[in-house]
Design a protein around this motif. Sequence first.
Motif: not given
Length: 381
Positions: A191-199, A357-361, A370-372
């Motif tokens: 319900v919340n955070g689906a876009f983070k998972i998709d990224s 760094g390796p984490a998308v910002r 932020l993590e797209c």
Amino acid sequence: WLVLDAYESDLEWIRYGQTVEFAVDACPGEAFTGRVAFIAPILDEMTRTVDVRVNVPNKDGRLKPGFLANAHITSSIAADGRAMDASLAGKWICPMHPEIVKDGPAPCDICGMKIVTAESLGYAAPAAAAAEMPLVIPASAPLITGKRAVVYVAVPGGRGRFEGRDVVLGPRAGDYYTVHSGLREGEHVVVNGAFKIDSTMQIQAKPSMMSLPGAAVTAEPPREVKIRADVPERLKEQLAAVVQASFGVQAALAGDDLASARAAASAVATVLDSADMKLPGGDAHGAWMTEHAALKRAGEGIARAGDIGAARVAFKEMSDALVAAANRFGLAGTTAVFKADCPMAFDGKGGDWLQAGPAVRNPYFGAQMLECGDIMPFYRP
């Protein structure tokens, strides 16, 4: 009569004979009711609305012609999308006068017309469709691209694991969407955070909302810069210093901090001013002059940007110039550099950038997404 303007997206919920509640400014705090008597067959192309006529009792004459009203219709639907109304279950209604409702076939008390079953006017049969409730999900669950809707579903027995699922959505009802296909009752959806998972799925080159159904998705192997020019090592070091300075702009924009982005852009300009412009020779000299000018122009654009949107546009120019220069001349130093790409930036045109760094910002969306993006090693010392 009360004539309502119903948007085309509302027509899914409106049926002949439904009860309408409304209020008028002339009678504050008081609610009136009526029944839908006619739904116009033609859409007004200018307003994108359809006229809905409501029969309203007005024996005392309190409702005057020309009054403005705010109305709402509460509708229940069956799984097949047809409206349900418990009060009309098994009833017969006059096609001309919806307030005439009877238990069986008989002439209308007003016009003498034969009355018909509620089912023939589009209502769900009480013993069949009305007994099957529609499947709904919170409106925040689906990721909608315009052509597709994707929902992330928890994998049974896999704690913290989810799979993307194409779903066919029905109309939106307040904070919920009805679901025609793609999900089953009892499944758990994000319900919340689906876009983070998709990224994350995009970064891992797995199917996501950006991937067409059935499309083969392959990961692009990590790569380093492609050096096409024979240039002095000192130039590579100077270019690496510019890249390192640009990380400050990238981090500030990712943090939605315009003031820090301006300050970091000034630091980039200082590094550029200290660069030895005579280092590359031949054709490489002209190429370096071109990229150097683009970097200066982009830095100045960020420094004087009136809002963060303008700063992000200028940062894209800076990023494009940095990537082009690094691919042509190479980098030197002891710090790894990563290249990221956001396909959704700038209305779907996409945008690249370099980061530490390796984490998308993501500097183009900041906290909003932020993590797209996809990321890979660009330079390894």
